[in-house]
Scaffold this active site. Structure first.
Site, short mmCIF file in Angstrom:
data_model
loop_
_atom_site.label_atom_id
_atom_site.label_comp_id
_atom_site.label_asym_id
_atom_site.label_seq_id
_atom_site.Cartn_x
_atom_site.Cartn_y
_atom_site.Cartn_z
N CYS A 218 -8.77 -44.59 -20.19
CA CYS A 218 -9.87 -45.10 -19.36
C CYS A 218 -9.53 -46.55 -19.04
O CYS A 218 -8.89 -47.23 -19.85
CB CYS A 218 -11.17 -45.02 -20.17
SG CYS A 218 -12.62 -45.64 -19.29
N ASP B 266 -15.86 -44.59 -12.92
CA ASP B 266 -17.21 -44.90 -13.40
C ASP B 266 -18.26 -44.41 -12.43
O ASP B 266 -19.45 -44.49 -12.71
CB ASP B 266 -17.37 -46.41 -13.63
CG ASP B 266 -16.85 -46.83 -15.00
OD1 ASP B 266 -16.65 -45.94 -15.85
OD2 ASP B 266 -16.64 -48.03 -15.22
N ARG C 132 -15.46 -59.53 -17.17
CA ARG C 132 -16.42 -58.88 -18.07
C ARG C 132 -16.45 -59.59 -19.44
O ARG C 132 -16.47 -58.95 -20.49
CB ARG C 132 -16.04 -57.41 -18.26
CG ARG C 132 -17.26 -56.48 -18.37
CD ARG C 132 -16.84 -55.08 -18.69
NE ARG C 132 -17.98 -54.19 -18.75
CZ ARG C 132 -18.13 -53.22 -19.63
NH1 ARG C 132 -17.22 -53.00 -20.55
NH2 ARG C 132 -19.19 -52.45 -19.61
N ASP D 284 -2.37 -42.92 -14.33
CA ASP D 284 -0.97 -42.81 -13.94
C ASP D 284 -0.20 -41.95 -14.93
O ASP D 284 -0.68 -41.63 -16.01
CB ASP D 284 -0.34 -44.21 -13.82
CG ASP D 284 -0.44 -44.99 -15.11
OD1 ASP D 284 0.18 -44.57 -16.10
OD2 ASP D 284 -1.14 -46.03 -15.14
N GLU E 117 -34.02 -27.29 -17.08
CA GLU E 117 -32.71 -27.92 -16.87
C GLU E 117 -31.78 -27.64 -18.06
O GLU E 117 -30.58 -27.41 -17.89
CB GLU E 117 -32.88 -29.43 -16.68
CG GLU E 117 -33.46 -29.80 -15.32
CD GLU E 117 -33.79 -31.28 -15.21
OE1 GLU E 117 -33.43 -31.88 -14.18
OE2 GLU E 117 -34.42 -31.83 -16.14
N ASP F 262 -10.24 -47.45 -23.76
CA ASP F 262 -10.62 -48.15 -22.54
C ASP F 262 -9.79 -49.43 -22.35
O ASP F 262 -9.15 -49.92 -23.29
CB ASP F 262 -12.11 -48.51 -22.61
CG ASP F 262 -12.80 -48.49 -21.26
OD1 ASP F 262 -12.10 -48.68 -20.25
OD2 ASP F 262 -14.03 -48.31 -21.21
C1 GLA Z 1 -15.93 -48.75 -18.93
C2 GLA Z 1 -15.84 -47.24 -18.95
C3 GLA Z 1 -17.21 -46.63 -19.14
C4 GLA Z 1 -17.81 -47.14 -20.42
C5 GLA Z 1 -17.86 -48.66 -20.39
C6 GLA Z 1 -18.30 -49.22 -21.72
O1 GLA Z 1 -16.56 -49.21 -17.77
O2 GLA Z 1 -15.24 -46.76 -17.78
O3 GLA Z 1 -17.12 -45.23 -19.17
O4 GLA Z 1 -17.04 -46.70 -21.51
O5 GLA Z 1 -16.60 -49.23 -20.09
O6 GLA Z 1 -18.37 -50.60 -21.73
#
Ligand code: GLA
Length: 742
Positions: A523, A545, A444, A531, A611, A479
């Site tokens: 994340c 995701d 990435r 974990d 909604e 993250d």
């Molecule tokens: C990861 C996270 C997502 C989001 C993206 C942002 O994939 O799991 O929820 O935050 O990064 O780049």
């Protein structure tokens, strides 16, 4: 006393309410494993008949007397390499002169109140002061190695923790080649392995398989615990079900590369060795140096997988996670990721926040893209200052705007990674992992910061500290969007992967201690680092995701075998779903997301008024069930592998006075059979009123029959309930029961 030493039998017994664990100090100081299973008193050493097994070696000192005593066939508490046991070793050291192995014999033991600590590593705490610790020291005099086996017993929790400390007591250097946390021999039984495999956006798929002869490994070599395998497994009796049978759960409190290896040997005995991934691991110990292997949690239950999961859930929430949020209601959040991805500005964010407030959410989370020059995923990681192009005026007025709406504010960061295109990388190219002479692998477009370098860990801590001190931030989504490659950096190559994890833990520990009022959510590209190590500091982790609710049924079910629902980040997202393209009803998405740390991840501006009204009702409903969903005992109402057209689960409060049944139809059928369910975990003598009986998004071909308002617990559990026939795509049901009298 949960730990008892019987001096005449030389046994050490560890008892929890429902389980017993025993070891014995055997001939020549071998520490023999006796028993781990359902609670039973006694001396179990005679279970292990010493028998001459051809080609299994006998210690020299005993050879004249017997051919039956062999480290290769007896159950051991800790097995060393090159010491007469050909099965999986847990410990191996090597000396500069080429000697290699570990022949470990008993020296002493100590029983004490309280819980041992592991410096620099996450480990269970002792909030109720009930833990007792057993320390057993073994020694290999020749190689100059001491091994301290640590056990803590949590009697009321049915959990025993294990850890291992290795010490160089010789005069020169030694290298650790293997230092597993736990070695567990199960001499009898017919075991299945239940483990949790997957990939990005498809994490923790439960898979159950019989253990046959040979070796089976669950492992990660990715530097993080990984999407592909989870450092948690369950050994269960071949006939065990959700509600009956022997089950033994093993969970590593670790977030890096790991290995859980199983060997069914020549005598049909099973050995489990779990700990840090040994491949590529090599750790130098100078004279007097110690090494601590990560903690391992063990739980045995004789009454099925549901009971086992419930014990892990409670233990992780109460005894492992040190965040004050662990036992509290979490804010209902709206996250902008799937609403905008990188395409937003201040106005868009504020309009999303306004919508979030109008729907009844508590917290707005600004995800990726707010910093540096980040307009896609190719730049700016490491430049943790605001992207003025998108958010002119900076974060401060934006946060003020969100707060004026009465919402809390959360922010996304990815502190362990750096983009090649960033000011940070240009200033410190040597801070990223890479093998000299080679181009590093990108994932990435990211590189990995070398957290084994103390200056890098300090920089990450200071940067986050500045961010949190400067802005009024209530929540951080932390993250980590790639795995570790190119292991070359500050720490020696064989130590780097583990020192990287220790660096991460030091940052997590410092930042959560400095900002205890901030809620952190872990994340890693969804659930790539789900974990118990992360959960020691962060009470919740973004589970996947993949936000498709039908996919999530399996992902969350798999995750829930070990991890509490309150730790499982789960959001209602748009339909058709962005990952699968599947359309599902709005309330079914909510039924599934409520089995987790609940929130939304969509653009409410794209929703109809109808909604929005539904979402307001969902939020009200969730608040009513929140405590039950967070603290209740989880019962899976379906067996793994059953051919079925629905998924169903139930939460029951500890006092058994409330219960919520949830069900999702996963496959509509023509001429469907009656959908009959038996409830679980209720008080058979009690009477329960159906306070809410919600069938969402179903077409009911027959008029719903009048439901009696009240049932006995026995009727609901033994006779069960038949639900109305539901047609349509993925309808769901929630039934809330409240006890009316004892
Ligand atoms: C990861 C996270 C997502 C989001 C993206 C942002 O994939 O799991 O929820 O935050 O990064 O780049």
């Amino acid at each position: 006393m949960s730990i008892v030493y019987d001096a005449s039998a030389k046994t050490l017994s560890l008892n929890t309410r429902e389980s017993s664990y025993q070891m014995q100090i055997g001939p020549l100081g071998y520490l023999l494993h006796g028993y781990y299973g359902r609670r039973a008193e006694g001396n179990f050493t005679s279970l292990h008949r010493q028998k001459d097994v051809g080609f299994s070696p006998v210690p020299y000192e005993l050879a004249e007397k017997t051919r039956g005593f062999s480290p290769d066939t007896l159950p051991l508490e800790l097995s060393g390499a090159n010491a007469g046991d050909f099965r999986l070793p847990a410990v191996c050291v090597s000396l500069p002169d080429g000697r290699r192995g570990a022949d470990l014999r008993y020296v002493r033991h100590e029983i004490r109140k309280g819980k041992y600590a592991l410096p620099g590593l996450p480990a269970a705490l002792d909030p109720d002061g009930e833990a007792e610790t057993l320390s057993v020291t073994l020694r290999d005099e020749t190689l100059g190695l001491e091994a301290e086996l640590l056990y803590a017993v949590y009697e009321s929790r049915d959990v025993i923790t294990r850890a291992l400390r290795l010490k160089n007591i010789g005069g020169g250097q030694m290298k650790l080649e293997k230092a597993a946390s736990c070695c567990l021999d199960l001499p009898f039984g017919d075991w299945d392995l239940l483990h949790f495999h997957g990939r990005h956006a498809m994490e923790r798929q439960p898979e159950r398989q019989p253990l046959l002869h040979g070796e089976t490994r669950i492992a990660s070599r990715r530097g993080e615990s990984s999407h592909q395998h989870n450092p948690f497994l369950i050994l269960c009796d071949r006939h065990a079900t959700e509600d009956a049978g022997d089950c033994l759960g093993v969970m590593l409190v670790y977030s890096g590369s790991f290995e859980m290896a199983l060997e069914k040997d020549q005598m049909d005995a099973l050995r489990l060795v779990a700990g840090i991934q040994p491949e590529g691991f090599s750790w130098t110990l100078g004279p007097g140096d110690c090494f601590d292997a990560p903690e391992c949690l063990l739980c045995f239950r004789h009454d099925g997988l549901n009971a086992l999961s419930q014990r892990f859930h409670r233990f992780l929430r109460r005894d492992l996670c040190r965040s004050a949020f662990s036992e509290k209601a979490r804010p209902i959040l709206l996250n902008n990721w799937e609403a905008t991805y990188f395409d937003f500005d201040r106005e868009k964010i504020l309009s999303l926040a306004r919508e979030a407030r109008d729907l009844g959410a508590d917290l707005f989370v600004l995800d990726d893209g707010w910093f540096g020059r980040r307009s896609d995923d190719r730049s700016s990681l490491g430049d943790w200052f605001v992207n003025e192009e998108k958010l002119s005026g900076g974060l401060e007025p934006l946060i003020r705007g969100v707060k004026e709406l009465g919402l809390r504010f959360g922010l996304w960061v990815e502190p362990e990674m750096v983009s090649e295109d960033s000011a940070l990388f240009r200033a410190h190219p040597d801070w990223a992992l890479r093998v000299p002479g080679r181009k590093p692998f990108l994932s990435r477009s990211e590189l990995v910061l070398d957290l084994s370098r103390p200056a890098v860990a300090d920089w990450i801590f200071e940067t986050l500290k500045d961010l949190l001190a400067r802005y009024d931030i209530d929540y951080i989504k932390w993250d980590c969007n790639r795995s570790l490659t190119d292991l070359w950096g500050f720490a020696p190559a064989g130590e780097l992967a583990h020192r990287w994890v220790l660096g991460l833990y030091s940052v997590m520990d410092r930042i959560t201690a400095a900002f205890p009022q901030v809620l952190f959510e872990g994340c890693a590209g969804g659930g790539g680092r789900f974990d118990a190590g992360i959960l020691s500091w962060f009470p919740q982790i973004w589970c996947s995701d993949d936000t498709d609710p039908i996919e999530r049924l399996t992902i969350q079910r798999g995750t829930g075998y070990g991890y509490p629902l309150s730790s499982i980040g789960a959001h209602v997202s748009a339909s058709p779903n962005h990952q699968t393209g599947r359309s599902t009803p709005l309330d079914t998405r909510a039924t599934v997301a409520m089995a987790g740390a609940f929130g939304y991840e969509l653009d409410p501006g794209k929703l109809s008024e109808e909604e929005k009204t539904r979402i307001r009702a969902q939020i009200r409903r969730f608040r009513g069930y929140e405590k039950l969903l967070r603290e209740g005992d989880l019962f899976r109402l379906t067996e793994l592998g059953d051919e079925r057209d629905y998924e169903a689960w139930q939460l029951v409060s500890e006092e058994k006075d409330e219960s919520l049944l949830s069900l999702v139809i996963t496959r509509p059928r023509a001429n469907a059979k009656p959908l009959h369910l038996r409830l679980k975990g209720l008080d058979p003598e009690g009477r329960y009123r159906m306070e809410n009986y919600d069938v969402f998004d179903a077409f009911l071909p027959e008029p719903a029959e009048e439901q009696p308002g009240e049932y006995s617990g026995a009727a609901l559990m033994y006779a069960g309930l038949t639900l109305p026939r539901m047609m349509g795509d993925y309808p769901s049901v929630q039934i809330f029961l409240k006890k009316t009298k004892e």
